[in-house]
Design a protein around this motif. Structure first.
Motif, PDB file in Angstrom:
ATOM      1  N   ASP A 382       0.924  -1.066   0.007  1.00  0.00           N
ATOM      2  CA  ASP A 382      -0.017  -0.133   0.224  1.00  0.00           C
ATOM      3  C   ASP A 382       1.082   1.096  -0.121  1.00  0.00           C
ATOM      4  O   ASP A 382       1.125   1.809   1.060  1.00  0.00           O
ATOM      5  CB  ASP A 382      -0.936   0.064   1.197  1.00  0.00           C
ATOM      6  CG  ASP A 382      -2.014   0.856   1.181  1.00  0.00           C
ATOM      7  OD1 ASP A 382      -2.179   1.413   0.111  1.00  0.00           O
ATOM      8  OD2 ASP A 382      -2.804   1.305   2.116  1.00  0.00           O
ATOM      9  N   PHE A 385       0.353   7.763  -3.036  1.00  0.00           N
ATOM     10  CA  PHE A 385       0.341   8.296  -4.577  1.00  0.00           C
ATOM     11  C   PHE A 385       1.534   8.834  -5.144  1.00  0.00           C
ATOM     12  O   PHE A 385       2.081   8.710  -6.246  1.00  0.00           O
ATOM     13  CB  PHE A 385      -0.838   9.030  -4.699  1.00  0.00           C
ATOM     14  CG  PHE A 385      -1.000   9.585  -6.184  1.00  0.00           C
ATOM     15  CD1 PHE A 385      -1.756   8.987  -6.952  1.00  0.00           C
ATOM     16  CD2 PHE A 385      -0.798  10.783  -6.427  1.00  0.00           C
ATOM     17  CE1 PHE A 385      -1.802   9.340  -8.302  1.00  0.00           C
ATOM     18  CE2 PHE A 385      -1.008  11.497  -7.672  1.00  0.00           C
ATOM     19  CZ  PHE A 385      -1.385  10.744  -8.727  1.00  0.00           C
ATOM     20  N   LEU A 388       4.278   6.335  -6.059  1.00  0.00           N
ATOM     21  CA  LEU A 388       3.749   5.647  -7.025  1.00  0.00           C
ATOM     22  C   LEU A 388       4.033   6.494  -8.200  1.00  0.00           C
ATOM     23  O   LEU A 388       4.536   5.842  -9.316  1.00  0.00           O
ATOM     24  CB  LEU A 388       2.404   5.310  -6.988  1.00  0.00           C
ATOM     25  CG  LEU A 388       1.604   4.335  -8.080  1.00  0.00           C
ATOM     26  CD1 LEU A 388       2.206   2.948  -8.085  1.00  0.00           C
ATOM     27  CD2 LEU A 388       0.244   4.360  -7.871  1.00  0.00           C
ATOM     28  N   LEU A 504       6.340  -1.501  -9.301  1.00  0.00           N
ATOM     29  CA  LEU A 504       4.927  -1.270  -9.551  1.00  0.00           C
ATOM     30  C   LEU A 504       3.986  -2.029  -9.998  1.00  0.00           C
ATOM     31  O   LEU A 504       2.523  -1.969  -9.825  1.00  0.00           O
ATOM     32  CB  LEU A 504       4.820  -0.298 -11.049  1.00  0.00           C
ATOM     33  CG  LEU A 504       5.607   1.032 -11.059  1.00  0.00           C
ATOM     34  CD1 LEU A 504       5.769   1.444 -12.734  1.00  0.00           C
ATOM     35  CD2 LEU A 504       4.875   2.276 -10.283  1.00  0.00           C
ATOM     36  N   SER A 507       0.690  -2.422  -7.511  1.00  0.00           N
ATOM     37  CA  SER A 507      -0.173  -1.469  -7.632  1.00  0.00           C
ATOM     38  C   SER A 507      -1.146  -1.796  -8.966  1.00  0.00           C
ATOM     39  O   SER A 507      -2.309  -1.445  -8.916  1.00  0.00           O
ATOM     40  CB  SER A 507       0.464   0.006  -8.134  1.00  0.00           C
ATOM     41  OG  SER A 507       1.388   0.505  -7.198  1.00  0.00           O
ATOM     42  N   ARG A 510      -3.815  -4.375  -7.848  1.00  0.00           N
ATOM     43  CA  ARG A 510      -4.671  -3.981  -7.201  1.00  0.00           C
ATOM     44  C   ARG A 510      -6.025  -3.792  -7.756  1.00  0.00           C
ATOM     45  O   ARG A 510      -7.131  -3.743  -7.335  1.00  0.00           O
ATOM     46  CB  ARG A 510      -4.389  -2.619  -6.283  1.00  0.00           C
ATOM     47  CG  ARG A 510      -3.378  -2.639  -5.519  1.00  0.00           C
ATOM     48  CD  ARG A 510      -2.621  -1.380  -4.999  1.00  0.00           C
ATOM     49  NE  ARG A 510      -3.600  -0.605  -4.119  1.00  0.00           N
ATOM     50  CZ  ARG A 510      -3.371   0.486  -3.495  1.00  0.00           C
ATOM     51  NH1 ARG A 510      -2.210   1.251  -3.706  1.00  0.00           N
ATOM     52  NH2 ARG A 510      -4.578   1.431  -2.989  1.00  0.00           N
ATOM     53  N   GLN A 516      -6.744  -7.852  -3.702  1.00  0.00           N
ATOM     54  CA  GLN A 516      -7.252  -6.876  -2.664  1.00  0.00           C
ATOM     55  C   GLN A 516      -7.143  -7.512  -1.310  1.00  0.00           C
ATOM     56  O   GLN A 516      -6.743  -7.140  -0.426  1.00  0.00           O
ATOM     57  CB  GLN A 516      -8.480  -6.072  -3.158  1.00  0.00           C
ATOM     58  CG  GLN A 516      -8.384  -5.160  -4.214  1.00  0.00           C
ATOM     59  CD  GLN A 516      -9.607  -4.457  -4.581  1.00  0.00           C
ATOM     60  OE1 GLN A 516     -10.422  -4.316  -3.653  1.00  0.00           O
ATOM     61  NE2 GLN A 516      -9.723  -3.853  -5.822  1.00  0.00           N
TER      62      GLN A 516
END
Length: 588
Positions: A382, A385, A388, A504, A507, A510, A516
Motif C-alpha cells: 500500500d 500516490f 507511485l 509497480l 499497484s 490492486r 485486494q
C-alpha cells in the motif's frame, strides 16, 4: 607490466569486466583479505555457470589467474583464444573421448562382469568403464578375462558399491590418458609464482550441491611440495548466483581462508598417498562449502533463502556488510537444517513444529510466486500516490531513454541469444550425466552468441547505411563507433526500467479483486510467520552448537573441529571397549 603476456591478460580482464557488467546487475566480492598478496595460489571454485565462472574469478581476483581448461574447450573458437591468451592450460579428459562399449556389464561390488560379446582383454589397466546413464566412471584395476575384471576404488571418486548392483547395463569406455606432462607443467608454473584456477568437481553443472571432488587438485598441491618444497595455499572461491542464468542477475564472489598442507596431513601422505589425498580433499571441500550455500534441490534452496529473509534482523544489525550477513545467515540455515534432518533420521521424521513451519514457508513462497511478488514488497503493498507517481515517471523515463538503442541494437541479438541458449541447454541436459535442465550453460551461450551476433549486426547496419543513405562515410563511421555506448545506455536504462516495473506490479495488481484480499492478509501472514520462524529457531537452535551460538564467521571451522573431536572420542571409546574385551577373553 613486465611483458606482453601481462598486457594481454590486463586487456582480457578489462574485456571480461565490460562484458559481465552488461549481463549482470552487480558482482559483489567478499573475503578478499583471504587472498595472498602474491602467487603462487590455487583457487578452487564451484562450477555452476560454465565459462562465466572463470571470467568472474578473473575479474574479481587481483592476482592474474590461469585455469585448467578441457582440451575440447581449448580448441573451440573464442573460448580457446581467450583461454590461451589468459595463460590457461589444456587438459585432456577421458570422458571427452568416450566410446560405446560392446555388450553389457554388471557391477557386483568391486567385481565387473561382462556379457553379449564384451572384450575386456582388449582394454588396459587404467581404462575406465561408465555403466548405464551413470555420471561415474570406474577404473579397471585388474583384467581377468573378456567377461571379468576388478574395479578400483579411487580416492576422490565414487565407490562402485554405490552404483546399481546386479543389473546388466550398457556402458562407455573411457581410455586412460597420460596426464603426467600436464601435471609437470602445472607444478612448474606454480613454482614460478603463477596462480591456478581449478574447478575440482569437474565439469559445469546446475545442481545445488557440490559434485564429488576429483583428486587432481590434491595431486597438484602435494606434487609442488614434493618437487619444489613449496606449500602452495589453496583458496576456496564461492560463486553464489542469484538468477545467474537470466539477464541482469547478480553474483556474490566469496573467498575462503587459505588451506595449507599441515604437518599432520603431510605425515598421512607420506605413510599413504591415498589417505593423504583424501585428507586434503576433505579440507578443500569444507573450505568450499564455507563460501557457498548448498541444498538438496532448488526447492529446498529457495525455501532456505525465504526463511533467511523472514528471520533476519533489522537493517541496522547488518549495516556493516549486508551481503556478508545475508550469505552467512543463509549458510547457517542450510547447515542447521541438514543437521536437524540427520538428527531425526530424515525429513519425514522431523518434529511437527518444524514440518508445520516448512509448510507455511512453502505456502508463503507459493503465494509470492503466484502473484509475481518479492518478499521485500509485502510490507510495501500500500504505497502512497506520490511514491507511485515517482516510480512510474522514473520507469517511463528509463524505458524511453533505452527504447531506441534497445530496439535496434540489443533487442534483436537478445531475443535470438535467449532462444539459442535455451535450445542448447536442452541439448546439453539431454546428453549430460550430471546436469538437471542445463541452467549452467544458458548465460555462457547467451554471451558467446552475443559476441558473434553483435559485431555482425553492426556490420549489417554499416552496409545498409552505406548503400541506402546519403550520409558521408565519416558520419557513418562515427555512428557505428557510438554503437557500444548506445548499447550500454540501452541495456542499463532497460534494466532500471525493469526494476521499476517490478515495484509497480503490486499497484497494477490492486485492480484485481482477489489481490485486494491478498494485499490485506499477506503482510499479517508474513509477520506471524516471521515470529514463528524465530520461535522455532530459538527452540531448536541451541542443539546445533556453533551454528546457533557462535556469532563470528569462524563458526563452520569450530563446527568441524567439534565433529572431528566427537569422532575421535567415539573411536577411542571403541578402541577401549575392544581392549577390555580382549583382556576379558585372555582371562577366560
Amino acid at each position: 607490466f613486465n611483458n606482453a603476456k601481462d598486457i594481454m591478460y590486463f586487456c582480457i580482464k578489462v574485456f571480461f569486466h565490460s562484458l559481465l557488467s552488461i549481463f549482470f546487475s552487480s558482482i559483489e566480492v567478499l573475503g578478499r583479505q583471504n587472498v595472498p598478496e602474491h602467487g603462487p595460489v590455487i583457487f578452487t571454485g564451484n562450477h555452476s555457470n560454465q565459462f562465466v565462472d572463470a571470467a568472474i574469478i578473473v575479474v574479481a581476483t587481483l592476482l592474474p589467474v590461469g585455469f585448467l581448461v578441457a582440451d575440447v574447450s581449448f580448441k573451440k573458437p573464442i573460448i580457446g583464444h581467450l583461454a590461451y591468451a589468459s595463460g590457461s592450460i589444456p587438459v585432456k579428459r577421458p570422458q571427452d573421448a568416450a566410446k560405446k562399449g560392446i555388450g553389457k556389464v554388471m557391477i557386483k561390488g568391486k567385481q565387473l562382469l561382462g556379457s553379449d560379446g564384451t572384450t575386456f582383454t582388449k582394454l588396459i589397466k587404467g581404462d575406465k568403464l561408465r555403466p548405464g546413464r551413470s555420471a561415474n566412471a570406474y577404473r579397471l584395476k585388474e583384467i581377468i578375462s573378456d567377461t571379468e575384471a576388478v574395479i578400483a576404488e579411487d580416492i576422490g571418486e565414487p565407490s562402485p558399491f554405490d552404483e546399481i548392483q546386479d543389473t546388466w547395463l550398457t556402458y562407455d569406455i573411457l581410455s586412460a590418458v597420460d596426464q603426467s606432462a600436464m601435471f609437470d607443467t602445472v607444478q612448474s608454473e606454480l613454482n614460478k609464482g603463477k596462480c591456478l584456477g581449478i574447478f575440482p568437481g569437474g565439469g559445469s553443472h546446475d545442481r545445488t550441491d557440490l559434485l564429488p571432488l576429483k583428486v587432481g587438485v590434491a595431486a597438484i598441491a602435494f606434487g609442488v611440495l614434493d618437487r619444489y618444497d613449496r606449500n602452495v595455499p589453496i583458496v576456496p572461491v564461492g560463486l553464489n548466483y542469484f538468477r545467474g542464468h537470466r539477464f541482469r542477475g547478480r553474483v556474490v564472489v566469496e573467498y575462503g581462508e587459505p588451506i595449507f598442507i599441515d604437518k599432520e596431513t603431510l605425515a598421512t601422505y607420506k605413510s599413504s598417498k591415498r589417505s593423504g589425498y583424501q585428507s586434503l580433499l576433505s579440507k578443500i571441500e569444507e573450505g568450499m562449502r564455507s563460501v557457498i550455500v548448498t541444498a538438496h534441490d532448488y526447492s529446498e534452496l529457495k525455501h532456505i533463502h525465504t526463511a533467511r529473509r523472514l528471520y533476519q534482523n533489522t537493517p541496522s544489525a547488518m549495516s556493516n556488510n549486508p551481503t556478508k550477513y545475508r550469505q552467512d545467515l543463509a549458510r547457517r540455515f542450510a547447515v542447521g537444517y541438514q543437521m536437524i534432518k540427520e538428527k531425526y533420521g530424515g525429513e519425514s521424521s522431523l518434529p511437527e513444529e518444524i514440518l508445520k513451519v516448512k509448510q507455511q514457508v512453502t505456502e508463503y513462497q507459493d503465494t509470492l510466486d503466484k502473484w509475481g511478488l518479492f518478499d521485500y514488497q509485502v510490507n510495501q503493498l500500500d504505497v502512497s500516490f506520490n511514491t507511485l507517481l515517482y516510480t512510474f515517471g522514473h520507469a517511463l523515463l528509463a524505458i524511453l531513454v533505452a527504447a531506441i538503442p534497445s530496439l535496434f541494437l540489443t533487442a534483436p541479438v537478445g531475443l535470438l541469444a535467449s532462444w539459442w541458449a535455451r535450445k542448447e541447454a536442452k541439448k546439453d541436459a539431454k546428453n549430460s550425466r550430471v546436469k538437471l535442465v542445463g541452467r549452467d550453460i544458458v548465460m555462457s551461450k547467451r554471451i558467446l552468441f552475443s559476441l558473434v551476433a553483435v559485431p555482425t549486426l553492426w556490420i549489417i547496419y554499416f552496409i545498409l547505411l552505406s548503400l541506402f543513405t546519403n550520409l558521408e562515410k565519416r558520419t557513418i563511421f562515427v555512428l557505428i563507433l557510438s554503437f557500444p555506448l548506445l548499447s550500454y545506455i540501452g541495456v542499463t536504462g532497460l534494466g532500471m526500467g525493469m526494476v521499476d516495473m517490478k515495484d509497480l506490479r503490486p499497484s497494477f495488481l490492486r485492480l484485481f479483486p482477489d489481490f485486494q484480499v491478498v494485499m490485506k492478509t499477506l503482510p499479517i501472514k508474513r509477520a506471524e510467520l516471521q515470529k514463528e520462524i524465530r520461535r522455532v529457531v530459538r527452540k531448536f537452535g541451541p542443539s546445533l552448537g556453533a551454528v546457533y551460538y557462535d556469532s563470528s564467521d569462524k563458526w563452520e571451522k569450530k563446527l568441524h573441529e567439534n565433529k572431528n573431536n566427537l569422532e575421535n572420542n567415539n573411536n577411542n571409546l571403541e578402541n577401549n571397549n575392544n581392549l577390555e574385551n580382549n583382556l576379558e577373553n585372555n582371562k577366560d
